[in-house]
Design an enzyme around this catalytic site. Sequence first.
Site: not given
Ligand code: HEM
Length: 349
Positions: A65, A69, A98, A197
């Site tokens: 992530r 970002h 973030n 995700h």
């Molecule tokens: C399509 C639009 C996307 C939205 C709206 C989105 C939104 C989010 C949100 C809201 C979270 C959780 C944040 C929290 O803890 O509150 C999250 C987690 C995460 N996102 Fe996305 N995301 C998107 C695309 C992506 C992309 C393109 C990637 C990587 C290629 C990604 C990888 C991740 C990962 C790996 C997590 C887990 C992070 C952790 O466990 O520390 N996301 N995302």
Amino acid sequence: MATQGSARLALIAALSAVCLLPVLATAQLRVGFYQKTCSNAEALVRQAVAAAFTKDAGIAAGLIRLHFHDCFVRGCDASVLLATNPGGGRTERVAIPNNPSLRGFEVIDAAKAALERSCPRTVSCADILAFAARDSITLTGNVVYPVPAGRRDGSVSIEQEALDNLPPPTFTAQQLIDRFKNKTLTAEEMVLLSGAHTVGRSFCASFVNRIWNGNTPIVDAGLSPAYAAQLRALCPSTTTQTTPITAPMDPGSPNVLDNNYYKLLPRGMGLFFSDNQLRVDGNLNGLVNRFAANESLWKERFAAAMVKMGRIQVQTGSCGQVRLNCNVVNPTSVHLEGSVEEEGLVATS
Ligand code: HEM
Ligand SMILES: *[C@@H]1O[C@H](CO)[C@@H](O)[C@H](O)[C@H]1NC(C)=O
Ligand SMILES: *[C@@H]1O[C@H](CO)[C@@H](O)[C@H](O)[C@H]1NC(C)=O
């Protein structure tokens, strides 16, 4: 001297302006970029990621992530890592998308420290982020792919730009498509990358409005009632941005990069409103079904989409700098020296 100094400053200012032009910024990244200058660069990053992963497997999701970002705000220039701005003001790092959710900063710092010991002032923080994301994908998904490198680090990080460029979990299908398109990524690549995700977790704040309306339990469209009830048991209706409770996004295997994300969506188990949006659009849903049916197809295309994401608005060659400490822009003296020595002003004049 003063004249020479200010001429040099003007030249550097002109160069950095040129560097931000998209046409010139498409400059070439290259697989094996550090082969000659720091042959163990990728191995050192891999070791730092592996050590952190052993202690906390969740860190892999955090690193994937972090790269995303970074790339969506000012391109892949490690702006997301800056803890302070030379010009003052709040940074990307403290912006709501973030903070407090982004994690893995200390892994990047550990990798950078090892690199500075081994090959000082050579490997950019933006490249470390790209390598670390790839290594995290390898550790969780057994997917190996070469990462083109040669990114240079930026000097600016602005909170508002994170808010303006990162897609929030409340986005509709069209908004998601538009936002990715603005970053040169297609709708298919948006669906491919959303499969990330399948690892990691989310704080309650990102989905609480799908299960609570004030004190009233609700079930948002596309959410399974049973799953909503589980989430409600976990997340209080009084959830705020900093409520320190998280839910895994793929509850069965939160540390495994598989195609389960696409299988969960039709079961009403996409955690975010935005996840479920991939189901309500016919074209996107067709892709969801394809990736649910063929994991190797998804993994192959996911890796290619990660590489493409890693090219967004990169600075290369004489643009930007190689930060000595990923959290701060180099002191001016280092920057000037670096500009003259590393940026080959002689060659360009
Ligand atoms: C399509 C639009 C996307 C939205 C709206 C989105 C939104 C989010 C949100 C809201 C979270 C959780 C944040 C929290 O803890 O509150 C999250 C987690 C995460 N996102 Fe996305 N995301 C998107 C695309 C992506 C992309 C393109 C990637 C990587 C290629 C990604 C990888 C991740 C990962 C790996 C997590 C887990 C992070 C952790 O466990 O520390 N996301 N995302
Ligand atoms: C993305 O949006 C910004 C601001 O609206 C614009 O300046 C830029 O040209 C867009 N980029 C692409 C590739 O569409
Ligand atoms: C799955 O995708 C791969 C490409 O990665 C392809 O070779 C294979 O034939 C596909 N399998 C099925 C059952 O369609």
